[in-house]
Design an enzyme around this catalytic site. Structure first.
Site, PDB file in Angstrom:
ATOM      1  CG  LEU A  74      -1.946  -1.298   1.096  1.00 32.72           C
ATOM      2  CD1 LEU A  74      -2.878  -1.206   2.521  1.00 32.72           C
ATOM      3  CD2 LEU A  74      -2.863  -1.165  -0.202  1.00 32.72           C
ATOM      4  CB  CYS A  75       4.495   2.000  -0.024  1.00 38.06           C
ATOM      5  SG  CYS A  75       4.922   1.831   1.516  1.00 38.06           S
ATOM      6  CG  HIS A  76       1.115   6.498  -2.413  1.00 33.77           C
ATOM      7  ND1 HIS A  76       0.732   6.653  -1.166  1.00 33.77           N
ATOM      8  CD2 HIS A  76       0.073   6.950  -3.042  1.00 33.77           C
ATOM      9  CE1 HIS A  76      -0.516   6.920  -1.047  1.00 33.77           C
ATOM     10  NE2 HIS A  76      -1.073   7.116  -2.180  1.00 33.77           N
ATOM     11  CG  MET A 112       6.252   2.951   4.980  1.00 33.74           C
ATOM     12  SD  MET A 112       6.588   2.216   6.767  1.00 33.74           S
ATOM     13  CE  MET A 112       7.116   0.682   6.272  1.00 33.74           C
ATOM     14  CD  GLU A 113       8.907   5.211   0.792  1.00 33.55           C
ATOM     15  OE1 GLU A 113       8.319   4.894  -0.286  1.00 33.55           O
ATOM     16  OE2 GLU A 113       8.788   5.699   1.774  1.00 33.55           O
ATOM     17  CG  ASP A 127      23.293 -12.722   1.059  1.00 31.33           C
ATOM     18  OD1 ASP A 127      23.233 -13.917   1.207  1.00 31.33           O
ATOM     19  OD2 ASP A 127      23.827 -12.220   0.165  1.00 31.33           O
TER      20      ASP A 127
END
Length: 156
Positions: A74-76, A112-113, A127
């Site tokens: 739901l992020c733009h 969020m970014e 990793d």
């Protein structure tokens, strides 16, 4: 308080930001990757077989910020003007601290970014080091700063 990604019928939905003013939006986030002291020494000395761990993790974090809308439903999609990912070595805690910064002029925030950047940078470190340290953990991931928009500035 009402959740913004839930519509009137209780369904998940993308927030409509069309009526919001475009403003400068900034966010910072951090996370910590805790590891064995020997693993941290290998990172500092650039002695891991896969290469320069922090250089690869920086690029991975930047890419993650740019691809956040592809990862979180739901992020733009955003046209970021700046993404930075930095690291500091914490010898006392046997850890790598990760800090991100994201900026744009737009109608929605970049928290969020910033979180995606530190998340993927942390996973990239794991990793690249898992062959020598399987017990690494990611800790304390959080937004530390955000500005712009109607809710104003947040410092966490």
């Amino acid at each position: 308080m009402q959740l913004t990604h839930i519509d009137k019928s209780g369904q998940a939905s993308m927030v409509d930001v069309a009526d919001k003013s475009a403003t400068v939006r900034e966010a910072r986030a951090c996370a910590t990757v805790v590891m064995q002291p020997e693993t941290l020494a290998l990172i500092e000395q650039n002695q891991l077989d896969k290469g320069d761990v922090l250089a690869v993790a920086r690029i991975a974090g930047i890419q993650a910020a740019k691809k956040t809308a592809d990862l979180i439903p739901l992020c733009h999609p955003l046209a970021l003007s700046k993404v930075a990912v930095e690291f500091s070595i914490n010898n006392q805690g046997s850890a790598v601290d990760i800090h991100s910064y994201c900026k744009l002029v737009g109608q929605t925030g970049v928290e969020m970014e910033a979180l995606a950047a530190v998340s993927i940078a942390a996973l990239t470190i794991i990793d690249m080091c898992k062959a020598v340290d399987q017990g690494m953990t990611v800790q304390n991931m959080r937004v530390t700063y955000k500005s712009g928009g109607r809710r104003g500035t947040y410092i966490g």
